[in-house]
Design a protein around this motif. Structure first.
Motif, PDB file in Angstrom:
ATOM      1  N   ASN A 207       0.880  -0.709   0.228  1.00  0.00           N
ATOM      2  CA  ASN A 207      -0.503  -0.401   0.748  1.00  0.00           C
ATOM      3  C   ASN A 207       0.878   1.124   0.095  1.00  0.00           C
ATOM      4  OD1 ASN A 207      -2.516  -1.453  -0.677  1.00  0.00           O
ATOM      5  ND2 ASN A 207      -2.414  -1.518   2.404  1.00  0.00           N
ATOM      6  N   THR A 208       1.965   1.019  -0.835  1.00  0.00           N
ATOM      7  CA  THR A 208       2.597   1.943  -0.815  1.00  0.00           C
ATOM      8  C   THR A 208       2.370   3.725  -1.777  1.00  0.00           C
ATOM      9  OG1 THR A 208       3.971   1.791  -3.078  1.00  0.00           O
ATOM     10  CG2 THR A 208       4.804   0.717  -0.633  1.00  0.00           C
ATOM     11  N   LYS A 209       2.353   4.773  -1.739  1.00  0.00           N
ATOM     12  CA  LYS A 209       1.799   5.489  -2.913  1.00  0.00           C
ATOM     13  C   LYS A 209       1.876   5.600  -4.181  1.00  0.00           C
ATOM     14  CE  LYS A 209       1.887  10.264  -3.792  1.00  0.00           C
ATOM     15  NZ  LYS A 209       2.757  11.716  -3.079  1.00  0.00           N
ATOM     16  N   PRO A 210       2.962   4.776  -4.646  1.00  0.00           N
ATOM     17  CA  PRO A 210       3.091   4.315  -5.852  1.00  0.00           C
ATOM     18  C   PRO A 210       1.773   3.399  -6.485  1.00  0.00           C
ATOM     19  CG  PRO A 210       5.282   4.769  -5.579  1.00  0.00           C
ATOM     20  CD  PRO A 210       4.790   5.045  -4.298  1.00  0.00           C
ATOM     21  N   GLU A 211       1.796   2.692  -5.393  1.00  0.00           N
ATOM     22  CA  GLU A 211       0.705   0.751  -5.947  1.00  0.00           C
ATOM     23  C   GLU A 211      -0.562   1.312  -5.763  1.00  0.00           C
ATOM     24  OE1 GLU A 211       1.052  -2.447  -2.771  1.00  0.00           O
ATOM     25  OE2 GLU A 211       3.615  -1.691  -2.900  1.00  0.00           O
ATOM     26  N   LEU A 212      -1.283   2.647  -4.585  1.00  0.00           N
ATOM     27  CA  LEU A 212      -1.666   3.180  -5.263  1.00  0.00           C
ATOM     28  C   LEU A 212      -2.899   3.604  -6.348  1.00  0.00           C
ATOM     29  CD1 LEU A 212      -2.181   3.768  -1.311  1.00  0.00           C
ATOM     30  CD2 LEU A 212      -3.143   2.338  -1.765  1.00  0.00           C
ATOM     31  N   LEU A 213      -1.031   4.504  -6.709  1.00  0.00           N
ATOM     32  CA  LEU A 213      -1.569   5.898  -8.141  1.00  0.00           C
ATOM     33  C   LEU A 213      -2.005   3.656  -8.845  1.00  0.00           C
ATOM     34  CD1 LEU A 213       1.030   7.865  -7.583  1.00  0.00           C
ATOM     35  CD2 LEU A 213      -1.671   8.394  -7.733  1.00  0.00           C
ATOM     36  N   VAL A 214      -1.250   3.227  -9.045  1.00  0.00           N
ATOM     37  CA  VAL A 214      -1.552   2.934 -10.228  1.00  0.00           C
ATOM     38  C   VAL A 214      -3.234   2.171  -9.931  1.00  0.00           C
ATOM     39  CG1 VAL A 214      -0.556  -0.107 -11.120  1.00  0.00           C
ATOM     40  CG2 VAL A 214       1.253   1.736 -10.368  1.00  0.00           C
ATOM     41  N   ARG A 215      -3.406   0.757  -9.290  1.00  0.00           N
ATOM     42  CA  ARG A 215      -4.561   0.827  -8.833  1.00  0.00           C
ATOM     43  C   ARG A 215      -5.426   1.445  -8.946  1.00  0.00           C
ATOM     44  NH1 ARG A 215      -2.463  -1.457  -3.022  1.00  0.00           N
ATOM     45  NH2 ARG A 215      -4.650  -0.946  -2.146  1.00  0.00           N
ATOM     46  N   GLN A 216      -5.582   3.266  -9.168  1.00  0.00           N
ATOM     47  CA  GLN A 216      -6.613   3.807  -8.728  1.00  0.00           C
ATOM     48  C   GLN A 216      -6.690   3.835 -10.378  1.00  0.00           C
ATOM     49  OE1 GLN A 216      -5.233   8.023  -7.651  1.00  0.00           O
ATOM     50  NE2 GLN A 216      -6.882   8.935  -8.222  1.00  0.00           N
ATOM     51  N   HIS A 217      -5.230   3.392 -11.508  1.00  0.00           N
ATOM     52  CA  HIS A 217      -5.273   3.777 -12.421  1.00  0.00           C
ATOM     53  C   HIS A 217      -6.656   2.849 -13.417  1.00  0.00           C
ATOM     54  CE1 HIS A 217      -3.791   7.986 -12.445  1.00  0.00           C
ATOM     55  NE2 HIS A 217      -3.268   7.563 -13.554  1.00  0.00           N
ATOM     56  N   LEU A 218      -5.850   1.736 -12.412  1.00  0.00           N
ATOM     57  CA  LEU A 218      -6.184   0.063 -13.140  1.00  0.00           C
ATOM     58  C   LEU A 218      -7.783   0.261 -12.789  1.00  0.00           C
ATOM     59  CD1 LEU A 218      -4.121  -2.502 -11.668  1.00  0.00           C
ATOM     60  CD2 LEU A 218      -4.399  -1.537 -14.035  1.00  0.00           C
ATOM     61  N   ARG A 219      -8.384   0.409 -11.754  1.00  0.00           N
ATOM     62  CA  ARG A 219      -9.408   0.752 -11.288  1.00  0.00           C
ATOM     63  C   ARG A 219     -10.317   1.650 -11.953  1.00  0.00           C
ATOM     64  NH1 ARG A 219      -7.719   1.406  -6.458  1.00  0.00           N
ATOM     65  NH2 ARG A 219      -8.370   3.171  -5.974  1.00  0.00           N
TER      66      ARG A 219
END
Length: 328
Positions: A207-219
Motif C-alpha cells: 500500500n505504498t503511494k506508487p502502488e495506490l496510484l497504479v491501482r487507482q488507474h486500473l480501477r
C-alpha cells in the motif's frame, strides 16, 4: 544463494582500546581470527544471539549492546549477513575462557588489529575499526587554581524570559543508548546504524503511494479483478490471476532502477552494494520463474509514475492487461 544470519560481539577491555578476538580452531578457515559470535536461531534476535553465543563460547555475560555495523559478504556457498555490536562485560562476569573450538583468544589493541590474519568477511570491519579516532570524552575535573577573572560586570541585565514551546522535542537516534564509553567516531557509527534501521522501518511493504496510484488507474480503466501480493514467485504487488499478469511496482532506490540510475550511499559501501545486489537478483529470479510459468511480468518503476509520465506509463500497462485473455 542462501543467506546465513550471524551476530557478533565486539568487547573492549575496560579502561583500554583492546578488543577481544578469537582464533578459529576448526574447518577450512582454521587459524584465522574473528570476533566471537554465531548464527541466529529461529525466532532469535541478533542481540539475544550475541548474549547466548558469548556465554557459550567464552563463559561471559555481556551488557550494553549497541548495533554499529553490518557485514555483507559472499562466500562461495552462501551469503553472510553479520550484525556487529559494541558490548561490555557485565560487572558480575568473569574473564573470558577459551572454548574447545578455539585455538586462542586474545585482547588486541585496536591499532594492531591488522597484525593477525582475519576471516575474509571481517576485513572491511577491521579496516573501519582501525580508522576510528581515539577521542573518548573524559570527565572534566576542576583545578585547584583560582577561577579565571573576567571584565564582565558583577550584575548582568535581566533578559526577557522566552515562552517555552509546547512542542516536545523529537527523540534522537541515540536516545536510550549508552555511548559514554565510545569515541566520537564510534558514536557516529552507532548513530548511522540507527538511522539506517529507522529508514528501513519507515519503508512500507504494501500500500505504498506508487502502488495506490497504479491501482487507482486500473480501477478507472475498469480493471478491478486484481489481487494483492498473490502467492506466486516474487509475490507481485498487483496480480490478475485469470489473465496471468503480475505487476511489480518497484521503488527506484531499493531495486536499482535502470531508467533513472539512483545514487548510492557513500558510506558503508560494501553493505549497500551487497543489499542492492541481492534485491536485483531476487527481482530477476522472480521474473524468470513467472515467465516460465506462463505469466506476463510487468515492472513499473517509481520514476515512471511522476505527474508528467504516469498517464503514458499506465496506458501501456492497461493495454497489456487488456490484451491478455482471461483463462478459465
Amino acid at each position: 544463494m542462501k543467506t546465513v544470519h550471524v551476530a557478533a560481539g565486539i568487547i573492549r577491555k575496560d579502561g583500554s582500546d583492546e578488543l577481544l578476538a578469537v582464533q578459529r580452531g576448526y574447518g577450512g578457515m582454521q587459524g584465522l581470527w574473528e570476533f566471537p559470535g554465531g548464527k541466529l536461531m529461529r525466532g532469535e534476535t541478533p542481540e539475544a544471539a550475541v548474549r547466548r553465543e558469548l556465554m557459550e563460547e567464552l563463559q561471559v555475560k555481556v551488557t550494553n549492546l549497541r548495533d554499529f555495523y553490518t557485514v555483507e559478504y559472499d562466500y562461495p556457498d552462501f551469503h553472510l549477513s553479520m550484525e556487529c555490536y559494541y558490548c561490555s562485560l557485565a560487572d558480575e562476569s568473569g574473564e573470558p575462557q577459551k572454548h574447545d573450538r578455539q585455538l586462542d583468544i586474545r585482547w588486541i589493541p585496536r591499532a594492531s588489529l591488522a597484525t593477525v590474519e582475519w576471516m575474509p568477511a571481517d576485513k572491511g570491519l577491521i579496516e573501519a575499526l582501525i580508522e576510528l579516532k581515539e577521542d573518548r570524552l573524559e570527565a572534566s575535573t576542576s583545578g585547584d587554581g583560582d577561577p579565571a577573572t573576567t571584565d564582565e560586570p558583577a550584575t548582568k541585565p535581566k533578559r526577557k524570559t522566552k515562552r517555552r514551546s509546547k512542542k516536545r522535542p523529537k527523540p534522537g537516534l541515540l536516545d536510550g543508548i549508552d555511548t559514554s564509553d565510545l569515541s566520537a567516531d564510534e558514536r557516529e557509527l552507532v548513530r548511522r546504524r540507527a538511522a539506517i534501521k529507522k529508514s528501513m522501518k519507515g519503508n512500507k511493504r504494501a500500500n505504498t503511494k506508487p502502488e495506490l496510484l497504479v491501482r487507482q488507474h486500473l480501477r478507472a480503466a475498469g480493471l478491478t479483478g486484481y489481487r494483492l501480493e498473490w502467492k506466486v514467485p516474487g509475490k507481485p504487488d498487483i496480480a490478475f490471476p485469470g489473465r496471468k499478469i503480475a505487476i511489480f511496482v518497484n521503488g527506484c532506490f531499493w531495486h536499482r532502477c535502470p531508467k533513472c540510475n539512483p545514487s548510492q550511499p557513500k558510506r558503508n559501501v560494501e553493505f549497500w552494494e551487497a543489499k542492492f545486489r541481492r534485491n536485483v537478483e531476487r527481482d530477476r529470479a522472480a521474473v524468470a520463474a513467472l515467465t516460465q510459468m506462463g505469466w506476463t511480468p510487468i515492472t513499473i518503476w517509481e520514476c515512471e509514475l511522476k505527474k508528467d509520465r504516469i498517464d503514458t506509463t499506465m496506458e501501456k500497462v492497461i493495454e497489456q492487461v487488456r490484451a491478455a485473455e482471461p483463462q478459465r
